[in-house]
Structure formats: C-alpha cells, structure tokens
Design a protein around this motif. Structure first.
Motif, short mmCIF file in Angstrom:
data_model
loop_
_atom_site.label_atom_id
_atom_site.label_comp_id
_atom_site.label_asym_id
_atom_site.label_seq_id
_atom_site.Cartn_x
_atom_site.Cartn_y
_atom_site.Cartn_z
N GLN A 162 0.86 -1.18 0.00
CA GLN A 162 0.00 0.00 0.00
C GLN A 162 0.90 1.23 0.00
O GLN A 162 1.69 1.43 0.93
CB GLN A 162 -0.92 -0.01 1.22
CG GLN A 162 -1.90 -1.16 1.19
CD GLN A 162 -2.84 -1.17 2.37
OE1 GLN A 162 -3.65 -2.07 2.52
NE2 GLN A 162 -2.75 -0.17 3.23
N VAL A 163 0.80 2.03 -1.04
CA VAL A 163 1.68 3.18 -1.24
C VAL A 163 0.85 4.45 -1.29
O VAL A 163 -0.15 4.53 -2.01
CB VAL A 163 2.49 3.04 -2.54
CG1 VAL A 163 3.47 4.19 -2.69
CG2 VAL A 163 3.24 1.70 -2.56
N LEU A 164 1.28 5.45 -0.54
CA LEU A 164 0.65 6.77 -0.56
C LEU A 164 1.57 7.74 -1.29
O LEU A 164 2.71 7.95 -0.88
CB LEU A 164 0.38 7.26 0.86
CG LEU A 164 -0.27 8.65 1.00
CD1 LEU A 164 -1.61 8.70 0.29
CD2 LEU A 164 -0.42 9.03 2.48
N VAL A 165 1.09 8.29 -2.40
CA VAL A 165 1.84 9.25 -3.20
C VAL A 165 1.34 10.65 -2.87
O VAL A 165 0.14 10.93 -2.97
CB VAL A 165 1.66 8.99 -4.71
CG1 VAL A 165 2.34 10.08 -5.52
CG2 VAL A 165 2.23 7.63 -5.07
N VAL A 166 2.26 11.53 -2.46
CA VAL A 166 1.88 12.89 -2.06
C VAL A 166 2.64 13.90 -2.91
O VAL A 166 3.87 14.00 -2.82
CB VAL A 166 2.16 13.14 -0.57
CG1 VAL A 166 1.60 14.51 -0.16
CG2 VAL A 166 1.55 12.04 0.30
N ASP A 167 1.92 14.64 -3.74
CA ASP A 167 2.54 15.66 -4.58
C ASP A 167 1.47 16.68 -4.93
O ASP A 167 0.34 16.30 -5.26
CB ASP A 167 3.12 15.05 -5.85
CG ASP A 167 4.14 15.96 -6.53
OD1 ASP A 167 3.78 17.09 -6.89
OD2 ASP A 167 5.29 15.52 -6.71
N VAL A 206 -2.42 1.98 -4.59
CA VAL A 206 -1.95 3.36 -4.46
C VAL A 206 -3.10 4.29 -4.08
O VAL A 206 -4.22 4.16 -4.58
CB VAL A 206 -1.31 3.86 -5.78
CG1 VAL A 206 -0.71 5.25 -5.59
CG2 VAL A 206 -0.23 2.88 -6.26
N ARG A 207 -2.80 5.23 -3.20
CA ARG A 207 -3.68 6.36 -2.90
C ARG A 207 -2.87 7.62 -3.10
O ARG A 207 -1.64 7.61 -3.06
CB ARG A 207 -4.20 6.30 -1.46
CG ARG A 207 -5.05 5.08 -1.15
CD ARG A 207 -6.40 5.13 -1.86
NE ARG A 207 -7.25 4.03 -1.42
CZ ARG A 207 -7.23 2.80 -1.90
NH1 ARG A 207 -6.34 2.50 -2.85
NH2 ARG A 207 -8.04 1.86 -1.46
N MET A 208 -3.56 8.75 -3.28
CA MET A 208 -2.88 10.01 -3.54
C MET A 208 -3.39 11.11 -2.60
O MET A 208 -4.53 11.08 -2.15
CB MET A 208 -3.10 10.46 -4.99
CG MET A 208 -2.44 9.59 -6.03
SD MET A 208 -2.68 10.25 -7.70
CE MET A 208 -4.45 9.93 -7.93
N ALA A 209 -2.51 12.06 -2.34
CA ALA A 209 -2.87 13.29 -1.64
C ALA A 209 -2.05 14.42 -2.26
O ALA A 209 -0.98 14.18 -2.83
CB ALA A 209 -2.57 13.17 -0.14
N HIS A 210 -2.57 15.67 -2.13
CA HIS A 210 -1.94 16.77 -2.86
C HIS A 210 -1.56 17.95 -1.97
O HIS A 210 -1.15 19.00 -2.48
CB HIS A 210 -2.87 17.24 -3.98
CG HIS A 210 -3.28 16.13 -4.91
ND1 HIS A 210 -2.37 15.42 -5.68
CD2 HIS A 210 -4.49 15.57 -5.15
CE1 HIS A 210 -3.01 14.50 -6.37
NE2 HIS A 210 -4.29 14.56 -6.07
#
Length: 287
Positions: A157-162, A182-186
C-alpha cells in the motif's frame, strides 16, 4: 485534443494485416497516448506527427516521430527517468515532467519489449517501441497474463503525495502497473489524513507541499507510534548533503533527487516487500 489544439498534422500508417501480441490492450493504449501527448507538447503549432506500426523480423515496431524542438544530447540518457524536466521548450507552461515517458518504459518492459529515442535539438524526436509478436492469433494463456503483472514480493500500500496532480497521477499509474495499491494526496494536511485512514507501507512524499511541507508531514507522522515503521521517501529537486541531512532529521528513510530513476523506487519497494514477507503478525506494520 492537444493535437487539434495545436493544429498538428497527424499521419498514421498501419500494416495491411493485424499483428498479434501477447499484451494488455489498455496498457498498450496508455503507451501510445503518452507518446502522442509527448510529441504534441513539444511540437510547434502546425507541426507534423507521424505514428506508424509495422513488422520487423519477429517484432512489432511502433514509431512516433515529430517535427518538434528535439531533445538536448545531455538529456537523452535520462529521458525515461522520473520527473525529468525536459529542457525542450522555452514555454515551460507546456509541462515537461517525464513521468509519462517513465510509464511508457515500464509498460513496454512489462511486455518484454524495449523503447528507445532518437533526437537532436531543433530536428524533432522519434520514439521506437519494439514488442515481441505472436506467430498466430493464439489465445493468451493464464500463465502469460500472470507473468505480465508479476512483481517481486507482495503488493504494498503506497501513498503518493505531490501537489502536482498530473505528477502524482502518473507516478500512481507506474506503481499500479508494478502491482501495488496506491492512494494520492496533494497537500500536507490531506497527506496526514490519508496516512491515518490508509495506513500505507510506503509514502512517496514531495517536500514542497501547500499547507504543511513534506518535512513537517514526516515529523508529525513519526510522533505517532503507528507510523514509526512506515517507509517515507523524500522526492525532491534538492540534493545537497544539507538537504539530505534535513530529510533524515525529519524522519525520512530515503531521499531521492528529481529526476529519479524509477528503478531506485522499485528497489526500495522490493526491500519493503521482502520484509513484509517475513512479517508474521498481521497486526504489525509491514516495512
């Protein structure tokens, strides 16, 4: 739409008969879309783009060529790296983050193919994708489909933050293509909320975030026992020793400088997967 917007002439050349591949159609579509988008970004209004498909020996060969601004020689060896800022246009508003090309390379390699680029400044570019053909239109076996999506170790489980939505989305696609969730946050506050809800094994965290910067996000994560073992990777354009030390002081495990080789990200994920494989307790955070 981008091709129409810039009034490009698109010439498509296809073979007289179908070429059969052992392939995932949606992923090959993404390869073509990314290559055409890249060509459209760096070709002046009214320019020409060629797309061709043909058999060469035992290979299916896809070529995308343009009359665009070309690629500097020093950039060519890094063109498939993550976040490569292509110095190919004076208009930076066109973009240039190379995750799209990194995704192309990853998807092509998943199909046991290869991709290469030929270019000179001011003389356009040509991307060539070579994929092994099937001799007949035989059905794909389950084993071949599994092989195409296999990864080293269990899915993470990977959280990508950009804060760049396109960058985060493209990186997420790369990771998903490698078999991970994958989940994302900005922004910083959303990243903390997502981490609490999602409980990732790995966070890929940009440092220049609105709300809270990446350093502050990492510090707050490490203050909570549940996140002590999460692997946090800094993704940044700053690579001096002082920058690296500041990252480690804030609680980052790794510090990757843009443009980053996706192979480095994969090495980190493989290490985490290997440790997760040896983790017996389901209640323990796998790192």
């Amino acid at each position: 739409p981008l091709i129409d917007q810039h009034r490009h002439q698109l010439t498509v050349t296809l073979p007289p008969k179908p070429i059969w591949l052992n392939a995932d159609a949606s992923r090959l579509e993404q390869v073509v879309v990314n290559l055409l988008t890249n060509a459209a970004k760096y070709t002046q209004d009214g320019g020409h783009i060629w797309l061709s498909l043909q058999e060469e020996g035992w290979d299916c060969v896809l070529r995308v060529r343009d009359t665009g601004v070309g690629i500097a020689p020093e950039l060519l060896p890094r063109i498939f790296d993550l976040f490569t800022q292509a110095e190919r246009s004076q208009d930076r508003s066109q973009g240039g983050l190379g995750i799209g090309l990194a995704l192309v390379q990853r998807l092509v390699e998943m199909h046991h193919g290869k991709v290469e680029v030929h270019s000179s400044l001011g003389q356009g570019s040509e991307f060539v994708v070579r994929l092994p053909m099937l001799l007949t239109a035989e059905a794909q076996s389950p084993s071949s489909q599994t092989e195409m999506t296999k990864q080293t170790g269990p899915s993470l489980q990977v959280l990508v933050v950009d804060d760049n939505v396109d960058t985060a989305g493209s990186l997420a696609m790369l990771l998903e293509a490698s078999g991970h969730e994958v989940r994302m946050a900005h922004d910083g506050p959303t990243a903390l909320e997502a981490a609490l809800k999602y409980r990732p094994n790995v966070m890929l965290l940009d440092l220049g975030l609105p709300g809270l910067n990446g350093f502050e996000v990492a510090k707050r994560l490490r203050q909570q026992p549940v996140f002590q073992n999460v692997v946090v990777v800094a993704m940044t354009g700053y690579g001096q020793e002082a920058d690296r030390q500041r990252s480690f002081d804030a609680g980052f495990n790794h510090h990757l400088v843009k443009p980053a080789d996706f192979g480095k990200v994969q090495e980190i994920l493989a290490t985490v997967s290997a440790k997760a494989t040896r983790t017996d307790s389901p209640d323990k955070q796998a790192v």
